[in-house]
Design a protein around this motif. Structure first.
Motif, short mmCIF file in Angstrom:
data_model
loop_
_atom_site.label_atom_id
_atom_site.label_comp_id
_atom_site.label_asym_id
_atom_site.label_seq_id
_atom_site.Cartn_x
_atom_site.Cartn_y
_atom_site.Cartn_z
N GLY A 104 -4.28 35.12 36.98
CA GLY A 104 -3.77 36.49 36.99
C GLY A 104 -3.88 37.17 35.63
N ASP A 105 -3.51 36.47 34.58
CA ASP A 105 -3.59 37.06 33.24
C ASP A 105 -5.03 37.23 32.78
OD1 ASP A 105 -0.87 37.14 33.29
OD2 ASP A 105 -0.55 35.57 31.79
N ILE A 106 -5.88 36.26 33.12
CA ILE A 106 -7.30 36.41 32.78
C ILE A 106 -7.87 37.63 33.49
CG2 ILE A 106 -9.61 35.42 33.12
CD1 ILE A 106 -8.34 32.66 32.59
N ALA A 107 -7.54 37.80 34.76
CA ALA A 107 -8.03 38.97 35.50
C ALA A 107 -7.54 40.26 34.85
CB ALA A 107 -7.58 38.90 36.97
N GLY A 108 -6.29 40.25 34.38
CA GLY A 108 -5.76 41.43 33.69
C GLY A 108 -6.52 41.74 32.41
N ILE A 109 -6.80 40.72 31.65
CA ILE A 109 -7.52 40.90 30.38
C ILE A 109 -8.95 41.32 30.64
CG2 ILE A 109 -8.42 39.67 28.36
CD1 ILE A 109 -5.73 38.00 28.55
N VAL A 110 -9.60 40.65 31.58
CA VAL A 110 -11.00 40.97 31.89
C VAL A 110 -11.11 42.36 32.50
CG1 VAL A 110 -12.99 40.30 33.30
CG2 VAL A 110 -11.71 38.56 32.07
N SER A 111 -10.13 42.75 33.32
CA SER A 111 -10.18 44.10 33.90
C SER A 111 -10.03 45.16 32.82
CB SER A 111 -9.13 44.28 35.00
OG SER A 111 -7.82 44.23 34.48
N GLY A 112 -9.22 44.88 31.81
CA GLY A 112 -9.10 45.81 30.69
C GLY A 112 -10.41 45.93 29.92
N ALA A 113 -11.05 44.79 29.69
CA ALA A 113 -12.34 44.80 29.00
C ALA A 113 -13.39 45.50 29.86
CB ALA A 113 -12.78 43.37 28.69
N ALA A 114 -13.34 45.26 31.17
CA ALA A 114 -14.28 45.91 32.09
C ALA A 114 -14.08 47.43 32.06
CB ALA A 114 -14.10 45.38 33.50
N GLY A 115 -12.83 47.85 32.02
CA GLY A 115 -12.53 49.28 31.93
C GLY A 115 -13.10 49.88 30.66
N THR A 116 -13.01 49.15 29.56
CA THR A 116 -13.57 49.62 28.29
C THR A 116 -15.09 49.74 28.38
OG1 THR A 116 -11.75 48.59 27.07
CG2 THR A 116 -13.76 49.09 25.82
N ILE A 117 -15.72 48.75 28.98
CA ILE A 117 -17.18 48.80 29.14
C ILE A 117 -17.58 50.00 30.00
CG2 ILE A 117 -19.16 47.61 30.18
CD1 ILE A 117 -17.72 44.95 29.34
N ILE A 118 -16.83 50.26 31.05
CA ILE A 118 -17.12 51.41 31.92
C ILE A 118 -16.97 52.71 31.14
CG2 ILE A 118 -16.32 52.72 33.93
CD1 ILE A 118 -15.72 49.96 35.24
N VAL A 119 -15.89 52.83 30.37
CA VAL A 119 -15.67 54.05 29.57
C VAL A 119 -16.81 54.24 28.58
CG1 VAL A 119 -14.20 55.09 27.80
CG2 VAL A 119 -13.17 54.15 29.87
N LEU A 120 -17.18 53.16 27.87
CA LEU A 120 -18.27 53.26 26.89
C LEU A 120 -19.58 53.63 27.59
CD1 LEU A 120 -17.46 50.22 24.57
CD2 LEU A 120 -17.15 52.67 24.07
N SER A 121 -19.79 53.09 28.77
CA SER A 121 -20.99 53.41 29.54
C SER A 121 -21.00 54.88 29.95
CB SER A 121 -21.06 52.51 30.77
OG SER A 121 -22.17 52.85 31.56
N ILE A 123 -19.55 57.32 28.40
CA ILE A 123 -19.78 58.10 27.18
C ILE A 123 -21.25 58.04 26.79
CG2 ILE A 123 -19.30 58.20 24.70
CD1 ILE A 123 -16.44 57.19 25.41
N GLU A 124 -21.80 56.83 26.81
CA GLU A 124 -23.18 56.61 26.38
C GLU A 124 -24.21 57.21 27.33
OE1 GLU A 124 -25.45 52.54 26.11
OE2 GLU A 124 -23.88 52.62 24.55
N ARG A 125 -24.06 56.92 28.62
CA ARG A 125 -25.07 57.33 29.61
C ARG A 125 -24.92 58.76 30.09
NH1 ARG A 125 -25.05 52.04 33.55
NH2 ARG A 125 -25.60 50.53 31.96
N HIS A 126 -23.68 59.23 30.14
CA HIS A 126 -23.47 60.54 30.76
C HIS A 126 -22.96 61.59 29.79
CE1 HIS A 126 -24.28 58.68 34.60
NE2 HIS A 126 -23.42 57.74 34.30
#
Length: 183
Positions: A104-121, A123-126
């Motif tokens: 559960g905690d790993i999923a929480g941490i990874v989902s936060g990192a995934a959200g950051t990657i999506i935000v950066l994407s 910003i970068e792509r669009h």
């Protein structure tokens, strides 16, 4: 008493090391996948990561509240899955810790990192310029879906614990066929 302390320390070591290994694996995998996905599939992957955290939290709670008696009755009738159900319920504190805390905690941490990657994407792509606002929005959505899903899941886990433990036991049986461990 010393043996119990050694067992507890051994469990803490196992949980710590397995968390490091699993977190590294899932972080690396999700980052590698998300960077190359189009934004819609990246969002679906993010939802799946959150869903995994919620599902494992449900299993953790169900294992902690489930009554062993029903599974003893099944075991007396030689129902194969009962052995795995009893393994889960007799080790409820460890199962709950592993499912809710580790996964559960790993999923929480990874989902936060995934959200950051999506935000950066985005910003970068669009060419979105308000990264701070998007980051706050993404974090809020991730937190809301995680907490809301776990709240809904806890009610389900408490009311349907036997069914959930049996489903987890079936999954555990499949893993047991691949990776032999003591049940």
């Amino acid at each position: 008493m010393g043996n119990n302390k050694e067992t507890k320390n051994h469990w803490i070591l196992i949980v710590t090391v397995s968390t490091i290994i699993l977190a590294s694996f899932f972080s690396f995998t999700s980052e590698s996948i998300l960077k190359n996905l189009n934004i819609y599939f990246a969002f679906l992957t993010l939802i799946a990561i959150i869903g995994i955290g919620v599902i494992f939290d449900i299993i953790g709670v169900a294992s902690a509240v489930s009554d062993e008696k029903a599974f003893h009755a099944m075991a007396a009738k030689k129902v194969e899955i009962a052995r795995y159900c009893l393994f889960i319920t007799k080790n409820a504190s460890k199962v709950s810790s592993f499912c809710s805390d580790v996964i559960g905690d790993i999923a929480g941490i990874v989902s936060g990192a995934a959200g950051t990657i999506i935000v950066l994407s985005l910003i970068e792509r669009h060419g979105f310029v308000s990264g701070s606002l998007m980051s706050v929005f993404m974090s809020s959505v991730i937190a809301g879906l995680t907490v809301g899903g776990k709240a809904l899941g806890k009610d389900l886990a408490i009311n349907k614990s036997k069914t959930i433990v049996m489903t987890a036991a079936r999954f555990l049986r499949q893993i047991h066929k691949i990776i032999k461990f003591r049940v």
